[in-house]
Scaffold this active site. Structure first.
Site, PDB file in Angstrom:
ATOM      1  N   TYR A 146       0.796  -1.134  -0.044  1.00 31.28           N
ATOM      2  CA  TYR A 146       0.067   0.247  -0.018  1.00 31.28           C
ATOM      3  C   TYR A 146       0.717   1.347   0.040  1.00 31.28           C
ATOM      4  O   TYR A 146       0.339   2.430  -0.376  1.00 31.28           O
ATOM      5  CB  TYR A 146      -1.076   0.037   1.109  1.00 31.28           C
ATOM      6  CG  TYR A 146      -2.301  -0.694   1.012  1.00 31.28           C
ATOM      7  CD1 TYR A 146      -2.203  -2.194   0.970  1.00 31.28           C
ATOM      8  CD2 TYR A 146      -3.443  -0.099   1.277  1.00 31.28           C
ATOM      9  CE1 TYR A 146      -3.293  -2.784   0.863  1.00 31.28           C
ATOM     10  CE2 TYR A 146      -4.515  -0.652   0.712  1.00 31.28           C
ATOM     11  CZ  TYR A 146      -4.719  -2.129   1.013  1.00 31.28           C
ATOM     12  OH  TYR A 146      -5.676  -2.982   1.013  1.00 31.28           O
ATOM     13  N   LYS A 195       3.964 -15.171   2.960  1.00 33.81           N
ATOM     14  CA  LYS A 195       3.798 -15.994   1.782  1.00 33.81           C
ATOM     15  C   LYS A 195       5.645 -16.392   1.710  1.00 33.81           C
ATOM     16  O   LYS A 195       6.279 -15.828   0.705  1.00 33.81           O
ATOM     17  CB  LYS A 195       3.477 -15.277   0.461  1.00 33.81           C
ATOM     18  CG  LYS A 195       3.414 -15.973  -0.924  1.00 33.81           C
ATOM     19  CD  LYS A 195       2.369 -17.211  -0.898  1.00 33.81           C
ATOM     20  CE  LYS A 195       2.665 -17.826  -2.245  1.00 33.81           C
ATOM     21  NZ  LYS A 195       1.778 -19.148  -2.224  1.00 33.81           N
ATOM     22  N   ASP A 227      -2.133 -18.259   0.980  1.00 33.04           N
ATOM     23  CA  ASP A 227      -3.176 -19.235   0.335  1.00 33.04           C
ATOM     24  C   ASP A 227      -3.768 -20.380   0.983  1.00 33.04           C
ATOM     25  O   ASP A 227      -5.011 -20.485   1.027  1.00 33.04           O
ATOM     26  CB  ASP A 227      -2.534 -19.827  -1.141  1.00 33.04           C
ATOM     27  CG  ASP A 227      -1.139 -20.231  -0.699  1.00 33.04           C
ATOM     28  OD1 ASP A 227      -0.581 -20.371   0.285  1.00 33.04           O
ATOM     29  OD2 ASP A 227      -0.694 -21.135  -1.870  1.00 33.04           O
ATOM     30  N   ASP A 251      -6.107  -7.164   4.041  1.00 33.14           N
ATOM     31  CA  ASP A 251      -7.207  -6.589   3.598  1.00 33.14           C
ATOM     32  C   ASP A 251      -8.111  -7.550   2.815  1.00 33.14           C
ATOM     33  O   ASP A 251      -9.336  -7.862   2.969  1.00 33.14           O
ATOM     34  CB  ASP A 251      -6.729  -5.645   2.398  1.00 33.14           C
ATOM     35  CG  ASP A 251      -7.796  -5.000   1.470  1.00 33.14           C
ATOM     36  OD1 ASP A 251      -8.762  -4.439   1.992  1.00 33.14           O
ATOM     37  OD2 ASP A 251      -7.621  -5.081   0.331  1.00 33.14           O
ATOM     38  N   ASP A 255     -12.025  -9.373   4.404  1.00 31.82           N
ATOM     39  CA  ASP A 255     -13.259  -9.266   3.853  1.00 31.82           C
ATOM     40  C   ASP A 255     -13.943 -10.678   3.617  1.00 31.82           C
ATOM     41  O   ASP A 255     -15.162 -11.092   3.901  1.00 31.82           O
ATOM     42  CB  ASP A 255     -12.981  -9.154   2.109  1.00 31.82           C
ATOM     43  CG  ASP A 255     -13.395  -7.713   1.935  1.00 31.82           C
ATOM     44  OD1 ASP A 255     -13.164  -6.733   2.813  1.00 31.82           O
ATOM     45  OD2 ASP A 255     -13.950  -7.147   0.760  1.00 31.82           O
TER      46      ASP A 255
HETATM   47  C1  IPM Z   1     -10.152  -1.499   3.837  1.00 28.98           C
HETATM   48  C2  IPM Z   1     -10.747  -1.041   2.475  1.00 28.98           C
HETATM   49  C3  IPM Z   1      -9.638   0.107   2.203  1.00 28.98           C
HETATM   50  C4  IPM Z   1      -8.155  -0.737   2.323  1.00 28.98           C
HETATM   51  C5  IPM Z   1      -9.641   0.974   0.860  1.00 28.98           C
HETATM   52  C6  IPM Z   1     -10.818   1.548   0.702  1.00 28.98           C
HETATM   53  C7  IPM Z   1      -8.397   1.605   0.537  1.00 28.98           C
HETATM   54  O1  IPM Z   1     -10.510  -1.977   1.698  1.00 28.98           O
HETATM   55  O2  IPM Z   1     -10.177  -0.902   4.847  1.00 28.98           O
HETATM   56  O3  IPM Z   1     -10.124  -2.863   3.989  1.00 28.98           O
HETATM   57  O4  IPM Z   1      -7.774  -1.498   1.142  1.00 28.98           O
HETATM   58  O5  IPM Z   1      -7.581  -0.958   3.140  1.00 28.98           O
HETATM   59 MG    MG Z   2     -10.699  -3.918   2.285  1.00 25.85          MG
END
Ligand code: IPM
Ligand code: MG
Length: 366
Positions: A146, A195, A227, A251, A255
């Site tokens: 990032y 990794k 993975d 990240d 999710d």
């Molecule tokens: C998160 C989001 C952010 C990230 C984006 C919006 C930049 O996906 O907070 O997980 O990738 O960190």
């Molecule tokens: Mg995210």
């Protein structure tokens, strides 16, 4: 206690969900005798529309002056919103990344917990969801891909894009310490995800994590390749307690972790620096397709407010009162649309929009 909170409602569903978190916090203040002052500031797309850039010095200052920051979500539809025609450093996400960096919020805590009431909404096999799970992803937030150098150049007549993944020992050490500290208050297990079979940064990650682990003899450390971790999260999430990982892996895995709780609308997060200061936001995005319709799930933001009470203000009882109110609302059968499986029969009066869910949770604060 007197608390000063800077709020970033943001874009999309952000303003709606932050309004519900404020509603619940105001109720907590009236029940427990605290005072909370909210100051709203712009960031992301809303700030681009007002000031031509996603993050202003004024917003950074207002966040620095606060005891904590409560955020909704930022960003829009990446294929249709005019914000995404701007150069990358002027897009909404750049504002969030800039804010994380300026406030030195290197530790991102993303708990994922399966509420028994939502077991039906969990997409995993029943024998897996029956075991339940309660894990916390400790994501490094101010390093890695990032924040490494990136550029696109023309080489031999074609475009070549470069992103760099850099980690210093000190950056790995401080996030590892946070992970082990949190594990000491939980089930005392850390799974460090990397990794290391491919990346140098992961090999350094492993080495430093092992050094930190030596100071925590009570905590059991294991390593897992990213993975494999993605697979294990859907195969048997009950094996995890604290999952420690770098920025990009965190990240993606967070999710995935949120989805197995039944809905991405349930997962809160805390982004902390070395002190008790933090920025609290749901792990989900701004859902521009449902913005303004009063159907978003405010629970992730409300639970983020609970994390704020716990981590920044050390108000454990008050934080628990929010968590219990959420549990009660779910137990009493109230559901936002994302928590209803297709074909599931829910009584009309139990179906909630964003604001009704906020009311139901606030009314259960005690
Ligand atoms: C998160 C989001 C952010 C990230 C984006 C919006 C930049 O996906 O907070 O997980 O990738 O960190
Ligand atoms: Mg995210």
């Amino acid at each position: 206690m007197k608390m000063g909170i800077t709020c970033i409602p943001g874009d999309g569903i952000g303003p709606e969900i932050v309004a519900e978190a404020k509603k619940v916090l105001n109720k907590v203040c009236s029940v427990y005798g605290h005072e909370m002052e909210f100051t709203d500031v712009l960031m992301g797309g809303a700030s681009i529309d007002a000031y031509g850039k996603p993050l202003t010095d004024e917003t950074i200052d207002k966040c620095k002056q606060a005891d904590a920051v409560l955020m909704g979500s930022i960003g829009g539809n990446t294929s249709t919103s005019p914000w995404y025609k701007l150069e990358p450093s002027l897009r909404p996400e750049a504002g969030l990344l800039g804010l994380r960096k300026s406030l030195n919020l290197f530790a991102n805590l993303r708990p994922a917990f399966l509420y028994p009431e939502l077991a039906d909404a969990c997409p995993l096999k029943e024998e897996t969801s029956d075991k339940g799970f309660d894990l916390l992803i400790m994501r490094e937030l101010t390093g890695g891909l990032y924040f490494g150098d990136r550029f696109t150049e023309e080489v031999d007549g074609e475009l070549v894009a470069t992103d760099t993944l850099v980690y210093k020992e000190s950056e790995i050490r401080r996030i590892a310490i946070k992970a082990f500290d949190v594990a000491m208050q939980r089930s005392k297990r850390v799974t460090s995800v990397d990794k290391a079979n491919v990346l140098d940064s992961s090999r350094l990650w492993r080495k430093v994590v092992e050094e930190v682990a030596a100071d925590y003899p009570e905590v059991e450390l294991s390593h897992m390749l990213v993975d494999n971790c993605a697979m294990q999260l859907v195969k048997d999430p009950s094996q995890f307690d604290v999952v420690l990982t770098e920025n990009m892996f965190g990240d993606i895995l967070s999710d995935e972790a949120s989805m197995i709780t039944g809905s991405i609308g349930m997962l809160p997060s805390a982004s902390l620096n070395e002190s008790s200061f933090g920025l609290y936001e749901p792990s989900h995005g701004s859902a521009p397709d449902i913005a303004g319709m009063d159907i978003a799930n405010p629970i992730a933001t409300i639970l983020s407010a609970a994390m704020m009470l716990k981590f920044t203000f050390k108000l454990e009882k008050e934080a628990e009162s929010i968590e219990n109110a959420v549990k009660k609302a779910l137990k009493d059968g109230y559901r936002t649309v994302d928590l209803i499986r297709s074909g599931e029969n829910i009584a009309e009066d139990k179906k909630c929009g964003c604001s009704k869910m906020g009311d139901i949770i606030a009314s259960r604060i005690e």
